[in-house]
Design a protein around this motif. Structure first.
Motif, short mmCIF file in Angstrom:
data_model
loop_
_atom_site.label_atom_id
_atom_site.label_comp_id
_atom_site.label_asym_id
_atom_site.label_seq_id
_atom_site.Cartn_x
_atom_site.Cartn_y
_atom_site.Cartn_z
N ARG A 47 0.83 -1.21 0.00
CA ARG A 47 0.00 0.00 0.00
C ARG A 47 0.86 1.25 0.00
O ARG A 47 0.55 2.22 -0.69
N ARG A 48 1.95 1.22 0.77
CA ARG A 48 2.83 2.39 0.83
C ARG A 48 3.52 2.63 -0.50
O ARG A 48 3.64 3.78 -0.96
N LEU A 51 0.95 3.96 -3.06
CA LEU A 51 0.61 5.35 -2.78
C LEU A 51 1.71 6.28 -3.27
O LEU A 51 1.44 7.30 -3.91
N LYS A 52 2.96 5.92 -3.01
CA LYS A 52 4.07 6.76 -3.46
C LYS A 52 4.14 6.82 -4.98
O LYS A 52 4.34 7.89 -5.57
N ASP A 54 1.71 6.27 -7.09
CA ASP A 54 0.54 7.00 -7.60
C ASP A 54 0.73 8.50 -7.47
O ASP A 54 0.39 9.27 -8.39
N ILE A 55 1.28 8.95 -6.34
CA ILE A 55 1.47 10.38 -6.12
C ILE A 55 2.50 10.96 -7.09
O ILE A 55 2.35 12.06 -7.62
N LYS A 56 3.56 10.19 -7.36
CA LYS A 56 4.65 10.70 -8.18
C LYS A 56 4.42 10.52 -9.68
O LYS A 56 5.04 11.22 -10.49
N PRO A 59 -0.51 11.84 -11.32
CA PRO A 59 -0.85 13.24 -11.63
C PRO A 59 -0.10 13.77 -12.85
O PRO A 59 -0.67 14.52 -13.65
N ARG A 182 -4.96 2.58 -12.79
CA ARG A 182 -4.03 3.68 -13.11
C ARG A 182 -4.34 4.28 -14.47
O ARG A 182 -4.30 5.50 -14.65
#
Length: 500
Positions: A47-48, A51-52, A54-56, A59, A182
């Motif tokens: 999950r971590r 999340l990383k 996806d954030i990087k 967007p 994604r």
């Protein structure tokens, strides 16, 4: 890369070219340090990591794709602000300007994907974006038909590599079961571009004749400039690999996840290796001859013909319903916004169920119903209501069909070939889209809607055939018919199951 030599030494890694590090670190298994992790710890680490990533990544991908759709469809917004009259072109010449874009767009897709590994995504994707942003700005200065044709051709050539490049890039960062969400997240920006495009077009047009230029010219100039800024931003932030996006512990675990998700090839010394990254024409040929490619690509062609015509002509259709040009831009926002939300929901469901074709067999009929009704009613309110079904059915289908061929192709150049060729074939739908909504059909557009309806029914059948074909391959693998490919390291390996 064998399992027994998973970790690069510092000296070996330093000697690698950037593009080699991009591919190899994504394919290398980690060491055995995470074997001791409990199941709960592995889930928390996953999950971590996601999340990383996806954030990087997401967007940036969404911004790039948003710019792509804005810069390809803003010509539709400019049209209702009298672009044709100002540069003295006919309706047919306008359509031809749309067609030449798709011709060059299609021609650039597969070559761009084959170049991606050599140049690296961090450089190639932002470079393409900056190139088409500058080209889009040039549309604001065209004065005649010849200028329109030249600039639209360059726009197509520079934009063509983005979408197949994004899909290929994501396949090296996420496992197969994580791709649809994604793709859905960044593809949602395409529907949002329809919403923002209308709002931006209305606002920018209010500039009037500033600088001696008509308002519609500023639509191209400002949106193109925004694209160049986004390209610079992407270059500074986009990671080439999981190693660049994560810390040491996370990247080791992420590499292991990617390694476990790929078919393995047994070498002569008995060690296991992931898919070979050396270029081979046999992999290109195998990709081009894949039945899955042709089932999915022809279905996607039909869907894109509908999607592109919807984006290019929705403002014109709404004007035909009796609204002014400015009101048409505003009313075109709402169907896109609704489609964006539902697209993400469908993508989440697709990944959760690990299904692609089956999901599309359910979502695509929404658009089929919409086109069936809008072609045969006269009520403006009902027609506008049907645009919600049309937008939702079309956009919700795309993440699944984009991820499907990538999910079922193993080997970098096999996957590069199938994803690039699928999009090259599919974007031929742009040729159809450019000519099926001439002004003389308005406001009913019966012929245009009927053509799209037929195309979507054809797409549904092709998707159904591909589901049956993938299911047959899985049955054949289970019954031993693919045993000769055990350890082949590609999608023919019996342990590599096709996603339905």
């Amino acid at each position: 890369m064998s399992a027994s030599s998973a970790q690069f030494s510092n000296s070996e890694e330093d000697k690698m070219a950037p593009e080699e590090k991009y591919i190899e670190t994504a394919d290398a298994p980690s060491d055995d340090s995470n074997v001791s992790l409990t199941l709960a710890e592995k889930k928390a680490l996953t999950r971590r990591i996601l999340l990383k990533l996806d954030i990087k990544i997401i967007p940036i991908m969404a911004l790039l794709f948003l710019c792509s759709f804005l810069d390809r469809t803003n010509v539709g917004n400019a049209k209702i602000y009298h672009m044709e009259k100002d540069i003295n072109i006919t309706d047919h010449q306008y359509d031809t300007g749309l067609v030449i874009y798709y011709a060059f767009y299609i021609a650039s897709e597969l070559p761009s994907n084959l170049v991606l590994k050599r140049v690296s995504p961090k450089i190639w994707l932002p470079m393409l974006t900056a190139a088409w942003g500058i080209t889009a700005m040039c549309l604001g200065f065209v004065r005649n038909y010849a200028g329109l044709m030249i600039v639209r051709a360059f726009l197509g050539a520079t934009e063509g590599g983005l979408l197949p490049g994004i899909v290929l890039y994501l396949s090296g960062m996420y496992t197969r079961g994580e791709m649809a969400l994604r793709i859905g997240l960044f593809y949602t920006s395409a529907s949002l571009s329809g919403a923002f495009g209308g709002l931006l077009a209305r606002g920018i047009n209010e500039i009037g004749t500033a600088g001696g230029l008509e308002g519609w010219r500023w639509i191209f100039i400002i949106e193109g400039l925004f694209t160049v800024v986004v390209a610079v931003f992407a270059y500074l932030i986009l990671p080439n690999s999981v190693d660049e996006a994560l810390d040491e512990e996370e990247s080791a675990f992420a590499r292991q996840r990617l390694y476990d998700d790929k078919p393995k090839m047994r070498l002569e010394n008995g060690e296991l290796s992931t898919e070979s990254e050396k270029f081979a024409w046999s992999e290109v040929r195998r990709g081009l001859l894949s039945p899955q490619l042709w089932f999915s690509a022809t279905a996607y062609l039909a869907i894109l013909a509908a999607l592109y015509s919807f984006g290019l002509f929705l403002p014109t259709i709404i004007v035909g319903l009796g609204y002014s040009a400015n009101d048409a831009q505003l009313w075109s926002v709402i169907p896109y916004a609704v489609a964006a939300v539902i697209t993400v929901g469908v993508a989440i469901l697709s990944d959760h169920l690990r299904l692609r074709g089956v999901i599309m067999l359910v979502s695509l009929p929404l658009a089929i119903i919409g086109y069936s009704v809008i072609a045969n009613v006269t009520s403006n309110k009902v027609k506008y209501g049907m645009t919600f079904l049309m937008a939702t059915g079309l956009y919700a289908t795309v993440p699944c069909i984009l991820g499907w061929i990538s999910n079922n192709s193993a080997g970098h150049y096999m996957r590069a070939t199938t994803t690039g060729t699928q999009l090259a074939i599919a974007n031929c739908g742009g040729f159809i889209a450019a000519f099926i909504y001439p002004k003389k059909q308005g406001p009913q557009y019966f012929t245009g809607h009927s053509v799209v309806l037929g195309l979507l029914c054809f797409a549904w059948v092709m998707i159904f055939f591909n589901v049956l074909y993938c299911a047959k391959i899985n049955r054949d693998k289970a019954s031993g018919k693919y045993d000769e490919f055990i350890g082949s390291g590609d999608d023919r390996d019996p342990e590599f199951k096709m996603v339905l």
